[in-house]
Design a protein around this motif. Structure first.
Motif, PDB file in Angstrom:
ATOM      1  N   TYR A   4      29.351  22.295  49.211  1.00  0.00           N
ATOM      2  CA  TYR A   4      30.356  21.983  48.194  1.00  0.00           C
ATOM      3  C   TYR A   4      29.690  21.714  46.848  1.00  0.00           C
ATOM      4  N   THR A   5      30.408  22.002  45.790  1.00  0.00           N
ATOM      5  CA  THR A   5      29.970  21.585  44.462  1.00  0.00           C
ATOM      6  C   THR A   5      30.414  20.144  44.231  1.00  0.00           C
ATOM      7  N   ASP A   6      29.848  19.504  43.217  1.00  0.00           N
ATOM      8  CA  ASP A   6      30.269  18.146  42.875  1.00  0.00           C
ATOM      9  C   ASP A   6      31.766  18.107  42.579  1.00  0.00           C
ATOM     10  N   LEU A   7      32.248  19.118  41.870  1.00  0.00           N
ATOM     11  CA  LEU A   7      33.659  19.153  41.495  1.00  0.00           C
ATOM     12  C   LEU A   7      34.556  19.264  42.730  1.00  0.00           C
ATOM     13  N   GLU A   8      34.143  20.078  43.693  1.00  0.00           N
ATOM     14  CA  GLU A   8      34.919  20.211  44.927  1.00  0.00           C
ATOM     15  C   GLU A   8      34.962  18.894  45.698  1.00  0.00           C
ATOM     16  N   LEU A   9      33.853  18.168  45.704  1.00  0.00           N
ATOM     17  CA  LEU A   9      33.838  16.883  46.400  1.00  0.00           C
ATOM     18  C   LEU A   9      34.656  15.839  45.646  1.00  0.00           C
ATOM     19  N   GLN A  10      34.645  15.888  44.330  1.00  0.00           N
ATOM     20  CA  GLN A  10      35.500  14.976  43.559  1.00  0.00           C
ATOM     21  C   GLN A  10      36.971  15.205  43.909  1.00  0.00           C
ATOM     22  N   LEU A  11      37.340  16.472  44.060  1.00  0.00           N
ATOM     23  CA  LEU A  11      38.713  16.802  44.431  1.00  0.00           C
ATOM     24  C   LEU A  11      39.023  16.288  45.844  1.00  0.00           C
ATOM     25  N   LYS A  12      38.069  16.425  46.755  1.00  0.00           N
ATOM     26  CA  LYS A  12      38.269  15.887  48.097  1.00  0.00           C
ATOM     27  C   LYS A  12      38.516  14.380  48.056  1.00  0.00           C
ATOM     28  N   SER A  13      37.765  13.673  47.239  1.00  0.00           N
ATOM     29  CA  SER A  13      37.934  12.221  47.158  1.00  0.00           C
ATOM     30  C   SER A  13      39.348  11.842  46.744  1.00  0.00           C
ATOM     31  N   VAL A  14      39.896  12.567  45.783  1.00  0.00           N
ATOM     32  CA  VAL A  14      41.263  12.282  45.338  1.00  0.00           C
ATOM     33  C   VAL A  14      42.251  12.542  46.473  1.00  0.00           C
ATOM     34  N   LYS A  15      42.055  13.631  47.187  1.00  0.00           N
ATOM     35  CA  LYS A  15      42.943  13.945  48.315  1.00  0.00           C
ATOM     36  C   LYS A  15      42.819  12.899  49.423  1.00  0.00           C
ATOM     37  N   TYR A  16      41.592  12.444  49.676  1.00  0.00           N
ATOM     38  CA  TYR A  16      41.401  11.380  50.664  1.00  0.00           C
ATOM     39  C   TYR A  16      42.142  10.114  50.243  1.00  0.00           C
ATOM     40  N   ARG A  17      42.065   9.774  48.970  1.00  0.00           N
ATOM     41  CA  ARG A  17      42.730   8.553  48.489  1.00  0.00           C
ATOM     42  C   ARG A  17      44.246   8.661  48.650  1.00  0.00           C
ATOM     43  N   LYS A  18      44.787   9.815  48.357  1.00  0.00           N
ATOM     44  CA  LYS A  18      46.232  10.008  48.543  1.00  0.00           C
ATOM     45  C   LYS A  18      46.603   9.859  50.023  1.00  0.00           C
ATOM     46  N   VAL A  44      30.729  11.885  50.613  1.00  0.00           N
ATOM     47  CA  VAL A  44      29.397  12.481  50.488  1.00  0.00           C
ATOM     48  C   VAL A  44      28.648  12.449  51.816  1.00  0.00           C
ATOM     49  N   LEU A  45      28.761  11.353  52.556  1.00  0.00           N
ATOM     50  CA  LEU A  45      28.087  11.288  53.853  1.00  0.00           C
ATOM     51  C   LEU A  45      28.539  12.416  54.767  1.00  0.00           C
ATOM     52  N   TYR A  46      29.849  12.561  54.945  1.00  0.00           N
ATOM     53  CA  TYR A  46      30.347  13.504  55.953  1.00  0.00           C
ATOM     54  C   TYR A  46      30.392  14.948  55.471  1.00  0.00           C
ATOM     55  N   ASN A  47      30.482  15.168  54.183  1.00  0.00           N
ATOM     56  CA  ASN A  47      30.571  16.542  53.686  1.00  0.00           C
ATOM     57  C   ASN A  47      29.259  17.085  53.139  1.00  0.00           C
ATOM     58  N   ASP A  48      28.235  16.205  53.048  1.00  0.00           N
ATOM     59  CA  ASP A  48      27.011  16.684  52.405  1.00  0.00           C
ATOM     60  C   ASP A  48      25.720  16.184  53.047  1.00  0.00           C
ATOM     61  N   VAL A  49      25.770  15.102  53.810  1.00  0.00           N
ATOM     62  CA  VAL A  49      24.526  14.462  54.245  1.00  0.00           C
ATOM     63  C   VAL A  49      24.343  14.434  55.758  1.00  0.00           C
ATOM     64  N   LEU A  50      25.335  13.940  56.483  1.00  0.00           N
ATOM     65  CA  LEU A  50      25.155  13.655  57.903  1.00  0.00           C
ATOM     66  C   LEU A  50      24.979  14.897  58.770  1.00  0.00           C
ATOM     67  N   ASN A  51      25.693  15.949  58.463  1.00  0.00           N
ATOM     68  CA  ASN A  51      25.729  17.141  59.318  1.00  0.00           C
ATOM     69  C   ASN A  51      26.176  16.781  60.733  1.00  0.00           C
ATOM     70  N   TYR A  77      39.082   7.026  58.906  1.00  0.00           N
ATOM     71  CA  TYR A  77      39.998   7.843  59.703  1.00  0.00           C
ATOM     72  C   TYR A  77      40.373   9.140  58.987  1.00  0.00           C
ATOM     73  N   VAL A  78      40.671   9.033  57.702  1.00  0.00           N
ATOM     74  CA  VAL A  78      41.091  10.210  56.932  1.00  0.00           C
ATOM     75  C   VAL A  78      39.947  11.222  56.842  1.00  0.00           C
ATOM     76  N   VAL A  79      38.731  10.739  56.604  1.00  0.00           N
ATOM     77  CA  VAL A  79      37.585  11.641  56.490  1.00  0.00           C
ATOM     78  C   VAL A  79      37.281  12.308  57.839  1.00  0.00           C
ATOM     79  N   LEU A  80      37.339  11.558  58.924  1.00  0.00           N
ATOM     80  CA  LEU A  80      37.090  12.148  60.246  1.00  0.00           C
ATOM     81  C   LEU A  80      38.144  13.195  60.605  1.00  0.00           C
ATOM     82  N   ALA A  81      39.381  12.944  60.220  1.00  0.00           N
ATOM     83  CA  ALA A  81      40.430  13.945  60.455  1.00  0.00           C
ATOM     84  C   ALA A  81      40.113  15.228  59.695  1.00  0.00           C
ATOM     85  N   ASP A  82      39.654  15.084  58.454  1.00  0.00           N
ATOM     86  CA  ASP A  82      39.305  16.247  57.640  1.00  0.00           C
ATOM     87  C   ASP A  82      38.129  17.019  58.242  1.00  0.00           C
TER      88      ASP A  82
END
Length: 284
Positions: A4-18, A44-51, A77-82
């Protein structure tokens, strides 16, 4: 793992918050402010680091993540669902009778490594796992996230001393440093400062960053260990209630459910941020 790009992850964060606000509202329970502050860290952990994924969660060499500040479980919970561990629709049962989606992490939920929520347990557990990895010559790293109010628990300091003694440079503790707990600012309740000097004195390599910055989180969490032979302590300076202006820096949102009017306002604000980021992605 998808890149993911930084911008794509920023967008994910907003969706997670909603999403986490949606499920807190449905459940009529949740630790809203802390969920919002730590969303970028989990992203960042789940989409870029942990694998870590449903495909490799049983791999003995997988990276481990343990959420010590278990009360902010809605964001997890929201991140694990994603990540595909379960359908997001499962979260519609959050905190309802007989639902396994309760108010703290439990191993009944796919993707969750340990039950947590009793504060001060995550770092000792993580240090033990990291020590086991060292003795087994296993390649994985162990990540844990603590709340800053949680530092009043003495078990953290016992674990900090032990981790440095055994040179656990495969251990990363991330502090969600939003400076507020349920009864007020940390310095008013039980002042943990200077946090950086204390962990350095215990033998950790300490890094301080903007914990709501996707780029800083990515750079820091990929640079592990920060120093060979030392566990890494990341002070992630965050904003309690991040992303919803009327919730930011307000202690009542430590454990608060928005009214219908507040929920509508919060979703509208986050949707504006989502639209702006989506437009930037289209233009980039």
């Amino acid at each position: 793992m998808k890149q993911y790009t930084d911008l794509e992850l920023q967008l994910k964060s907003v969706k997670y918050r909603k999403a986490l606000l949606k499920y807190i509202k449905l459940a009529k329970a949740g630790h809203t402010g802390g969920d919002l502050s730590c969303t970028d860290i989990l992203n960042v952990l789940y989409n870029d680091v942990l694998n870590v994924s449903p495909d490799n969660i049983s791999d003995p060499n997988r990276n481990r993540y343990i959420q010590s500040k278990g009360h902010s479980v809605e964001a997890l919970y929201v991140v694990l669902a994603d990540q595909g561990f379960y359908p997001e629709s499962d979260l519609e049962t959050l905190c309802q009778y007989k639902s396994k989606y309760v108010g703290h992490p439990t191993r009944k939920i796919p993707g969750i490594e340990f039950n947590t929520g009793a504060l001060g347990h995550g770092l000792p557990i993580s240090a033990g796992i990291a020590l086991a990895a060292k003795r087994d010559k296993a390649p994985y790293n162990v990540f844990t996230m603590l709340g800053d109010g949680e530092l009043a628990e003495g078990s953290n300091w016992e674990a900090a001393m032990m981790a440095a003694h055994y040179k656990l440079d495969n251990l990363v503790a991330i502090l969600d440093h939003n400076t507020l707990q349920i009864t007020g600012h940390n310095y008013e309740v039980c002042d943990p400062n200077p946090i950086d000097e204390k962990f350095a004195a215990f033998g950790w390599e300490v890094v301080s960053i903007d914990g709501n910055s996707i780029s800083e989180l990515r750079k820091t969490l990929h640079n592990i260990p920060a120093k060979t032979g030392k566990p890494t302590f990341v002070i992630a300076n965050t904003t309690k209630g991040k992303g919803v202006s009327f919730m930011e820096h307000v202690k009542k949102w430590h454990h608060g459910v928005p009214s219908d009017e507040e929920y509508k306002a919060a979703i509208e604000e986050l949707t504006l941020a989502e639209d702006a980021l989506s437009n930037q992605l289209i233009e980039s």
